[in-house]
Design a protein around this motif. Structure first.
Motif, PDB file in Angstrom:
ATOM      1  N   GLU A   1      -5.640   7.563   9.654  1.00 17.78           N
ATOM      2  CA  GLU A   1      -5.063   6.978  10.867  1.00 17.78           C
ATOM      3  C   GLU A   1      -5.378   5.490  10.929  1.00 17.78           C
ATOM      4  O   GLU A   1      -4.513   4.661  11.240  1.00 17.78           O
ATOM      5  CB  GLU A   1      -5.615   7.691  12.109  1.00 17.78           C
ATOM      6  CG  GLU A   1      -5.090   9.101  12.330  1.00 17.78           C
ATOM      7  CD  GLU A   1      -3.661   9.123  12.880  1.00 17.78           C
ATOM      8  OE1 GLU A   1      -3.079   8.045  13.080  1.00 17.78           O
ATOM      9  OE2 GLU A   1      -3.147  10.234  13.105  1.00 17.78           O
ATOM     10  N   GLN A   2      -6.615   5.125  10.643  1.00 19.60           N
ATOM     11  CA  GLN A   2      -7.023   3.724  10.721  1.00 19.60           C
ATOM     12  C   GLN A   2      -6.267   2.859   9.720  1.00 19.60           C
ATOM     13  O   GLN A   2      -5.996   1.689   9.982  1.00 19.60           O
ATOM     14  CB  GLN A   2      -8.528   3.613  10.475  1.00 19.60           C
ATOM     15  CG  GLN A   2      -9.378   4.169  11.598  1.00 19.60           C
ATOM     16  CD  GLN A   2     -10.852   4.213  11.230  1.00 19.60           C
ATOM     17  OE1 GLN A   2     -11.222   4.190  10.065  1.00 19.60           O
ATOM     18  NE2 GLN A   2     -11.706   4.272  12.244  1.00 19.60           N
ATOM     19  N   THR A   3      -5.948   3.419   8.580  1.00 17.67           N
ATOM     20  CA  THR A   3      -5.242   2.650   7.549  1.00 17.67           C
ATOM     21  C   THR A   3      -3.730   2.699   7.706  1.00 17.67           C
ATOM     22  O   THR A   3      -3.014   2.050   6.947  1.00 17.67           O
ATOM     23  CB  THR A   3      -5.587   3.183   6.152  1.00 17.67           C
ATOM     24  OG1 THR A   3      -5.294   4.581   6.092  1.00 17.67           O
ATOM     25  CG2 THR A   3      -7.041   2.948   5.832  1.00 17.67           C
ATOM     26  N   GLY A   4      -3.241   3.460   8.684  1.00 18.79           N
ATOM     27  CA  GLY A   4      -1.801   3.588   8.872  1.00 18.79           C
ATOM     28  C   GLY A   4      -1.138   4.455   7.824  1.00 18.79           C
ATOM     29  O   GLY A   4       0.075   4.357   7.592  1.00 18.79           O
TER      30      GLY A   4
ATOM     31  N   ARG B   1      -3.995  -0.008   0.359  1.00 17.90           N
ATOM     32  CA  ARG B   1      -4.675   0.662   1.471  1.00 17.90           C
ATOM     33  C   ARG B   1      -5.236   2.022   1.044  1.00 17.90           C
ATOM     34  O   ARG B   1      -6.285   2.443   1.537  1.00 17.90           O
ATOM     35  CB  ARG B   1      -3.728   0.814   2.661  1.00 17.90           C
ATOM     36  CG  ARG B   1      -3.602  -0.458   3.498  1.00 17.90           C
ATOM     37  CD  ARG B   1      -2.797  -0.210   4.738  1.00 17.90           C
ATOM     38  NE  ARG B   1      -1.368  -0.382   4.493  1.00 17.90           N
ATOM     39  CZ  ARG B   1      -0.410   0.051   5.302  1.00 17.90           C
ATOM     40  NH1 ARG B   1      -0.723   0.720   6.399  1.00 17.90           N
ATOM     41  NH2 ARG B   1       0.855  -0.176   5.033  1.00 17.90           N
ATOM     42  N   VAL B   2      -4.523   2.715   0.145  1.00 21.22           N
ATOM     43  CA  VAL B   2      -5.046   3.987  -0.369  1.00 21.22           C
ATOM     44  C   VAL B   2      -6.354   3.746  -1.118  1.00 21.22           C
ATOM     45  O   VAL B   2      -7.333   4.469  -0.936  1.00 21.22           O
ATOM     46  CB  VAL B   2      -4.014   4.676  -1.285  1.00 21.22           C
ATOM     47  CG1 VAL B   2      -4.638   5.905  -1.951  1.00 21.22           C
ATOM     48  CG2 VAL B   2      -2.775   5.079  -0.493  1.00 21.22           C
ATOM     49  N   ALA B   3      -6.374   2.710  -1.960  1.00 20.27           N
ATOM     50  CA  ALA B   3      -7.593   2.389  -2.709  1.00 20.27           C
ATOM     51  C   ALA B   3      -8.742   2.061  -1.766  1.00 20.27           C
ATOM     52  O   ALA B   3      -9.884   2.486  -1.979  1.00 20.27           O
ATOM     53  CB  ALA B   3      -7.324   1.214  -3.651  1.00 20.27           C
TER      54      ALA B   3
ATOM     55  N   GLY C   1      -8.090  -8.142  -0.371  1.00 18.45           N
ATOM     56  CA  GLY C   1      -7.047  -8.428   0.609  1.00 18.45           C
ATOM     57  C   GLY C   1      -5.672  -8.620   0.025  1.00 18.45           C
ATOM     58  O   GLY C   1      -4.698  -8.803   0.778  1.00 18.45           O
ATOM     59  N   ASP C   2      -5.543  -8.573  -1.311  1.00 21.38           N
ATOM     60  CA  ASP C   2      -4.229  -8.755  -1.930  1.00 21.38           C
ATOM     61  C   ASP C   2      -3.245  -7.704  -1.438  1.00 21.38           C
ATOM     62  O   ASP C   2      -3.555  -6.511  -1.385  1.00 21.38           O
ATOM     63  CB  ASP C   2      -4.349  -8.652  -3.452  1.00 21.38           C
ATOM     64  CG  ASP C   2      -4.615  -9.988  -4.091  1.00 21.38           C
ATOM     65  OD1 ASP C   2      -4.902 -10.953  -3.352  1.00 21.38           O
ATOM     66  OD2 ASP C   2      -4.549 -10.073  -5.334  1.00 21.38           O
ATOM     67  N   ALA C   3      -2.065  -8.150  -1.089  1.00 21.86           N
ATOM     68  CA  ALA C   3      -0.939  -7.295  -0.671  1.00 21.86           C
ATOM     69  C   ALA C   3      -1.113  -6.673   0.706  1.00 21.86           C
ATOM     70  O   ALA C   3      -0.261  -5.901   1.144  1.00 21.86           O
ATOM     71  CB  ALA C   3      -0.667  -6.189  -1.704  1.00 21.86           C
ATOM     72  N   LEU C   4      -2.198  -6.987   1.417  1.00 18.64           N
ATOM     73  CA  LEU C   4      -2.385  -6.434   2.754  1.00 18.64           C
ATOM     74  C   LEU C   4      -1.699  -7.316   3.783  1.00 18.64           C
ATOM     75  O   LEU C   4      -1.773  -8.540   3.714  1.00 18.64           O
ATOM     76  CB  LEU C   4      -3.884  -6.339   3.101  1.00 18.64           C
ATOM     77  CG  LEU C   4      -4.746  -5.391   2.270  1.00 18.64           C
ATOM     78  CD1 LEU C   4      -6.165  -5.397   2.820  1.00 18.64           C
ATOM     79  CD2 LEU C   4      -4.175  -3.981   2.266  1.00 18.64           C
ATOM     80  N   ASP C   5      -1.044  -6.680   4.752  1.00 19.04           N
ATOM     81  CA  ASP C   5      -0.459  -7.452   5.839  1.00 19.04           C
ATOM     82  C   ASP C   5      -1.547  -7.796   6.852  1.00 19.04           C
ATOM     83  O   ASP C   5      -2.728  -7.435   6.684  1.00 19.04           O
ATOM     84  CB  ASP C   5       0.700  -6.701   6.502  1.00 19.04           C
ATOM     85  CG  ASP C   5       0.299  -5.342   7.066  1.00 19.04           C
ATOM     86  OD1 ASP C   5      -0.908  -5.117   7.320  1.00 19.04           O
ATOM     87  OD2 ASP C   5       1.190  -4.499   7.265  1.00 19.04           O
ATOM     88  N   ALA C   6      -1.176  -8.492   7.915  1.00 16.59           N
ATOM     89  CA  ALA C   6      -2.164  -8.995   8.879  1.00 16.59           C
ATOM     90  C   ALA C   6      -2.953  -7.866   9.530  1.00 16.59           C
ATOM     91  O   ALA C   6      -4.182  -7.952   9.673  1.00 16.59           O
ATOM     92  CB  ALA C   6      -1.476  -9.848   9.943  1.00 16.59           C
ATOM     93  N   SER C   7      -2.263  -6.797   9.936  1.00 13.52           N
ATOM     94  CA  SER C   7      -2.969  -5.707  10.621  1.00 13.52           C
ATOM     95  C   SER C   7      -3.919  -4.981   9.677  1.00 13.52           C
ATOM     96  O   SER C   7      -5.034  -4.617  10.063  1.00 13.52           O
ATOM     97  CB  SER C   7      -1.962  -4.716  11.224  1.00 13.52           C
ATOM     98  OG  SER C   7      -1.172  -4.108  10.210  1.00 13.52           O
ATOM     99  N   ALA C   8      -3.498  -4.781   8.422  1.00 12.48           N
ATOM    100  CA  ALA C   8      -4.365  -4.128   7.446  1.00 12.48           C
ATOM    101  C   ALA C   8      -5.558  -5.019   7.097  1.00 12.48           C
ATOM    102  O   ALA C   8      -6.674  -4.524   6.896  1.00 12.48           O
ATOM    103  CB  ALA C   8      -3.581  -3.788   6.186  1.00 12.48           C
ATOM    104  N   THR C   9      -5.336  -6.323   7.059  1.00 13.86           N
ATOM    105  CA  THR C   9      -6.439  -7.251   6.797  1.00 13.86           C
ATOM    106  C   THR C   9      -7.468  -7.198   7.919  1.00 13.86           C
ATOM    107  O   THR C   9      -8.682  -7.196   7.679  1.00 13.86           O
ATOM    108  CB  THR C   9      -5.910  -8.689   6.636  1.00 13.86           C
ATOM    109  OG1 THR C   9      -5.021  -8.738   5.508  1.00 13.86           O
ATOM    110  CG2 THR C   9      -7.057  -9.676   6.413  1.00 13.86           C
ATOM    111  N   ASP C  10      -6.986  -7.140   9.171  1.00 15.84           N
ATOM    112  CA  ASP C  10      -7.899  -7.032  10.316  1.00 15.84           C
ATOM    113  C   ASP C  10      -8.710  -5.744  10.238  1.00 15.84           C
ATOM    114  O   ASP C  10      -9.920  -5.736  10.511  1.00 15.84           O
ATOM    115  CB  ASP C  10      -7.107  -7.068  11.626  1.00 15.84           C
ATOM    116  CG  ASP C  10      -6.540  -8.452  11.914  1.00 15.84           C
ATOM    117  OD1 ASP C  10      -6.993  -9.431  11.298  1.00 15.84           O
ATOM    118  OD2 ASP C  10      -5.629  -8.549  12.767  1.00 15.84           O
TER     119      ASP C  10
END
Length: 220
Positions: free
Chosen positions: A125-128, A147-149, A167-176
């Motif tokens: 859930e936290q990772t979307g 995000r899976v990794a 942080g490669d390939a992560l969008d803003a929300s995933a980076t946060d």
């Protein structure tokens, strides 16, 4: 404590990095910066025990990792530039396969819940990724695969994280989300060393920065 003593790494007969001498206490992070080709990934691979050292040593809990590799690896979580996931498996299968390999805990193992899937569901859930848990990774974007990794990393209980450009390939929300996970790990006494082409926001008092430059390495 994680310490690096007069470390030098060579590849193809060429010295990539040398003279690295530092220690990282529990609750602290090390961010490794440098231009492309400066040796960030090579250094991190050496710190993980994946490359031989030309000189110096890396110590974990006071022991040279070359003398006690099993103990070191049992407490190390490593995420390289490649995600280390299988495109032929679903999100859930990748996470459970990591648990079988011992690189992540079995579902529910981290929060003490009696529900064997509760912790797994919480991280997804936290990772979307929860809605995508039965989707094969071949159908996901690069950011979703990353995000899976990182979800597998969060499911583990390893005190030492070594991460190559997490942080490669992560969008803003995933980076946060990932930044918050790093802060939680540090507050619990974990250690993080990561390479990055852009600074990762974390508690300034708990972060040191190593800059790899042509003139040598500079620690701040």
């Amino acid at each position: 404590m994680y310490s690096i003593e007069q470390l030098a790494v060579e590849r193809g007969g060429r010295t990539i990095v040398s003279g690295i001498d530092l220690s990282i206490e529990p609750g602290w992070a090390l961010q490794i910066h440098g231009a492309n080709g400066s040796g960030k990934t090579t250094l991190l691979s050496a710190l993980a025990g994946l490359l031989p050292l030309a000189r110096g040593r890396v110590c974990w809990r006071g022991d040279d990792v070359r003398r006690a590799p099993r103990q070191f690896r049992s407490e190390l979580a490593y995420v390289g530039h490649a995600n280390g996931v299988s495109d032929d498996l679903t999100v859930l299968e990748n996470i459970r396969f990591a648990a079988l390999l011992g690189t992540a805990d079995a579902p529910g193992g981290n929060d003490g819940s009696n529900d064997p899937a509760s912790h797994e569901d919480k991280v997804l859930e936290q990772t979307g990724l929860h809605a995508l848990r039965h989707t094969r990774l071949s159908r996901l974007s690069q950011g979703q695969r990353r995000r899976v990794a990182l979800a597998r990393l969060m499911l583990g209980r390893k005190p030492l994280w070594l991460l190559d450009e997490p942080g490669d390939a992560l969008d803003a929300s995933a980076t946060d989300w990932f930044t918050a996970c790093v802060d939680t790990h540090l507050r619990a006494g974990g250690i993080v060393a990561l390479t990055t082409h852009r600074p990762l926001e974390s508690g300034a008092a708990r972060t040191r920065h190593l800059y790899l430059e042509r003139s040598g390495a500079c620690l701040k």
